[in-house]
Design a protein around this motif. Structure first.
Motif, PDB file in Angstrom:
ATOM      1  N   LYS A 462       0.836  -1.198   0.000  1.00 33.82           N
ATOM      2  CA  LYS A 462       0.000   0.000   0.000  1.00 33.82           C
ATOM      3  C   LYS A 462       0.876   1.256   0.000  1.00 33.82           C
ATOM      4  O   LYS A 462       0.569   2.262  -0.655  1.00 33.82           O
ATOM      5  N   ALA A 463       1.959   1.206   0.774  1.00 31.86           N
ATOM      6  CA  ALA A 463       2.859   2.359   0.849  1.00 31.86           C
ATOM      7  C   ALA A 463       3.525   2.618  -0.506  1.00 31.86           C
ATOM      8  O   ALA A 463       3.684   3.778  -0.921  1.00 31.86           O
ATOM      9  N   GLU A 464       3.896   1.557  -1.206  1.00 32.40           N
ATOM     10  CA  GLU A 464       4.500   1.719  -2.526  1.00 32.40           C
ATOM     11  C   GLU A 464       3.503   2.314  -3.517  1.00 32.40           C
ATOM     12  O   GLU A 464       3.852   3.189  -4.327  1.00 32.40           O
ATOM     13  N   GLU A 465       2.263   1.861  -3.447  1.00 28.65           N
ATOM     14  CA  GLU A 465       1.221   2.395  -4.335  1.00 28.65           C
ATOM     15  C   GLU A 465       0.966   3.869  -4.044  1.00 28.65           C
ATOM     16  O   GLU A 465       0.773   4.679  -4.963  1.00 28.65           O
ATOM     17  N   ALA A 466       0.968   4.214  -2.755  1.00 25.45           N
ATOM     18  CA  ALA A 466       0.747   5.614  -2.371  1.00 25.45           C
ATOM     19  C   ALA A 466       1.879   6.493  -2.894  1.00 25.45           C
ATOM     20  O   ALA A 466       1.647   7.618  -3.366  1.00 25.45           O
ATOM     21  N   ALA A 467       3.114   5.982  -2.827  1.00 25.84           N
ATOM     22  CA  ALA A 467       4.261   6.763  -3.304  1.00 25.84           C
ATOM     23  C   ALA A 467       4.143   7.039  -4.805  1.00 25.84           C
ATOM     24  O   ALA A 467       4.418   8.157  -5.269  1.00 25.84           O
ATOM     25  N   LYS A 468       3.727   6.037  -5.559  1.00 25.19           N
ATOM     26  CA  LYS A 468       3.534   6.230  -7.000  1.00 25.19           C
ATOM     27  C   LYS A 468       2.433   7.252  -7.269  1.00 25.19           C
ATOM     28  O   LYS A 468       2.578   8.131  -8.127  1.00 25.19           O
ATOM     29  N   ALA A 469       1.324   7.138  -6.537  1.00 23.16           N
ATOM     30  CA  ALA A 469       0.198   8.044  -6.743  1.00 23.16           C
ATOM     31  C   ALA A 469       0.562   9.488  -6.399  1.00 23.16           C
ATOM     32  O   ALA A 469       0.104  10.434  -7.049  1.00 23.16           O
ATOM     33  N   MET A 470       1.414   9.664  -5.379  1.00 24.70           N
ATOM     34  CA  MET A 470       1.777  11.004  -4.930  1.00 24.70           C
ATOM     35  C   MET A 470       3.035  11.540  -5.616  1.00 24.70           C
ATOM     36  O   MET A 470       3.402  12.702  -5.436  1.00 24.70           O
ATOM     37  N   GLY A 471       3.714  10.690  -6.403  1.00 20.69           N
ATOM     38  CA  GLY A 471       4.927  11.116  -7.079  1.00 20.69           C
ATOM     39  C   GLY A 471       6.127  11.222  -6.160  1.00 20.69           C
ATOM     40  O   GLY A 471       7.070  11.977  -6.431  1.00 20.69           O
ATOM     41  N   TRP A 472       6.132  10.448  -5.082  1.00 17.94           N
ATOM     42  CA  TRP A 472       7.259  10.461  -4.143  1.00 17.94           C
ATOM     43  C   TRP A 472       8.381   9.576  -4.684  1.00 17.94           C
ATOM     44  O   TRP A 472       8.146   8.585  -5.387  1.00 17.94           O
ATOM     45  N   ALA A 473       9.600   9.902  -4.273  1.00 15.13           N
ATOM     46  CA  ALA A 473      10.762   9.126  -4.721  1.00 15.13           C
ATOM     47  C   ALA A 473      10.779   7.738  -4.105  1.00 15.13           C
ATOM     48  O   ALA A 473      11.292   6.786  -4.714  1.00 15.13           O
ATOM     49  N   GLU A 474      10.252   7.604  -2.906  1.00 13.45           N
ATOM     50  CA  GLU A 474      10.234   6.307  -2.228  1.00 13.45           C
ATOM     51  C   GLU A 474       9.029   6.243  -1.304  1.00 13.45           C
ATOM     52  O   GLU A 474       8.468   7.282  -0.915  1.00 13.45           O
TER      53      GLU A 474
END
Length: 538
Positions: A462-474
């Protein structure tokens, strides 16, 4: 030994000739008495009800004139007399009963309109012990039960909401009541006295600190009959117990249609979670879906707390429940209406926020009037086949626990803050629960899996999906603290958490393999803290 019935059939229609009215709540009683009087019904009454009816110009007889005995002991004794109970309990078609009535000059009472001393209100208002005891009604329940037992001949009415129905029945039946109506009123009467006695018995248990009394009853008043329950083929109702704990049961619905069964269940879960963060400590937001949090955060403003909570899992938040620990303001409302949301609950709502939410007429908006106290005891209950599981509310608070560092490396100050945050949230996640948190924000939540390893992996995913959705580096799990609501039985769960990027772990401890888990944490340079308290939630 059971009493054997004489098998005398109940008449369908019974003419109402004499009515006894004795009510604490005077709502509508004058109008009802006027309707009864218009049908030629003789009115009997007691105390304050007698004064109310007489003041309205009605011809009413004091019960004392029937019993030949005055009210005594500050009104504690007034209707406990054969002149009253004989009139309520006599079987009109039984020759022996009729003879007893004639021998003792007991007149039949055909209808009893009774409601009870306001015990619930006095208790809710925090009345002292003697005042609360004094508001335990004795004569009222006795008369209600007597009239209800003899519903073959007597109509009993305990709820002012039923007065219009009774007035209509009398008009339609020319001053008579039908057996089916009397049956329905009797059933309601017994439910009322059962709920009343439940309130009293639970108050005694509370006042005397008896956590698990020999006999336990639960009672409530129907607040809402729902279209359906958890699924469309299930019927459901929402009952109020009288508990004044702020939340979905006490909240006012500012806008939107009635809450569904699932709405109420999820809204309660959301508000209980956000209450873990007192409003005086700063803004907090919890977003719930299917009774599990999909995002929780604190912030410098309510809007920031909401946006940070949403960032954890914006996909799951769609159609969810949003709970806030402070008054909903306009800026936060503007953000919330950008996403489809079922319910918002907050202690209060500004007028500006109300106007903004009004743009979404189907969005339910609740003002609870305050936050529940997460440290209060209270009871929760769950039905099982043939029984009830009753327990005190999980009021364990991580701030009150003696945390024990069990690894070579102690957590940093920020890791400790994040640990406590994650453990608070984990208390409200279905077991098995794993919660990652960083800087006052959930980074990933794994809920309800049969394996704690799976919960840890799901939360990381879930954390990885959130990072992709928010455009975070990690993903935010990198450098996070992670909480497990129960002990880690093996090192595999911990290794999954470390793989997701957690650097600090908080868990209850107490497993047979604690040393194995601690060794794995030390090998990876991870700090671990034991709480000594678990938070199973099923």
């Amino acid at each position: 030994m059971a009493v054997v019935s004489k098998m005398i059939p109940a008449p369908d229609k019974v003419k109402i000739r004499t009515a006894l009215l004795s009510v604490s709540d005077k709502t509508g009683v004058v109008q009802l008495a006027q309707a009864l009087s218009s049908h030629g019904v003789r009115l009997l009454s007691t105390g304050g009800t007698f004064k109310t009816l007489a003041a309205a110009g009605l011809d009413v007889t004091d019960v004392s004139d029937v019993t030949g005995f005055p009210e005594i002991m500050d009104g504690r004794v007034k209707t406990l007399h054969p002149g009253v109970h004989g009139g309520l309990l006599a079987i009109r078609d039984d020759a022996d009963h009729v003879k007893a009535m004639n021998d003792h000059q007991i007149g039949a009472i055909d209808i009893a309109v009774i409601n009870l001393y306001p015990f619930e209100e006095v208790r809710a208002a925090g009345g002292d012990y003697p005042t609360t005891v004094e508001n335990i009604d004795i004569g009222g329940p006795a008369m209600i039960r007597a009239a209800a037992k003899n519903h073959a001949y007597v109509t009993v009415v305990v709820d002012p909401q039923d007065y219009p129905q009774l007035i209509q029945a009398l008009a339609t039946e020319e001053g008579q009541t039908a057996y089916a109506f009397r049956q329905k009123m009797a059933a309601k009467a017994y439910a009322r006295t059962a709920a009343y006695d439940t309130m009293i018995s639970n108050w005694f248990a509370e006042a005397l600190d008896i956590e698990m009394p020999r006999y336990r009853t639960l009672g409530g008043v129907l607040s809402q009959e729902m279209r359906y329950g958890e699924n469309p083929h299930q019927s459901a109702g929402f009952y109020l117990t009288g508990d004044k704990r702020p939340g979905v049961a006490t909240a006012s619905l500012i806008q939107g249609k009635q809450l569904s069964y699932n709405n109420i269940n999820d809204t309660d879960a959301a508000y209980e979670l956000v209450a873990e963060f007192p409003s005086e400590n700063g803004p907090a937001c919890a977003i719930i879906k299917h009774a599990n949090p999909c995002g929780v955060a604190i912030g410098s403003s309510l809007m920031e707390a909401y946006k940070r909570a949403l960032a954890c899992d914006s996909t799951s938040a769609f159609g969810g429940i949003i709970a806030l620990n402070q008054t909903l303001d306009a800026a936060t409302a503007e953000e919330i209406v950008k996403l489809f949301t079922e319910v918002i609950i907050a202690p209060d709502v500004t007028d500006e926020a109300k106007a903004i939410i009004a743009r979404k007429p189907n969005l339910r908006l609740l003002a609870a009037g305050g936050l529940p106290d997460p440290r209060s005891r209270g009871l929760t209950a769950k039905t099982v086949s043939g029984g009830l599981l009753v327990q005190t509310r999980d009021n364990g608070m991580v701030e009150d626990l003696d945390l024990r560092v069990v690894t070579e490396r102690a957590p940093t100050e920020q890791e400790l803050i994040d640990m406590k945050f994650a453990f608070k949230v984990g208390k409200h996640v279905k077991s098995n629960a794993v919660v990652y948190a960083k800087n006052g924000q959930t980074a990933g939540i794994g809920a309800g899996q049969m394996s704690r390893v799976d919960s840890a992996r799901i939360a990381g995913l879930k954390a990885e999906e959130a990072a992709k959705a928010m455009g975070w580096a990690e993903p935010m799990t990198r450098g996070s603290a992670v909480a497990s609501e129960a002990f880690l039985p093996f090192a595999d769960g911990l290794l999954s958490m470390i793989a997701a990027g957690a650097t600090a772990v908080i868990q209850p401890g107490g497993s047979m393999r604690d040393e194995e888990v601690i060794a794995a944490a030390n090998e990876h340079g991870v700090a671990m803290v034991f709480t000594g308290m678990r938070h199973f939630r099923h």
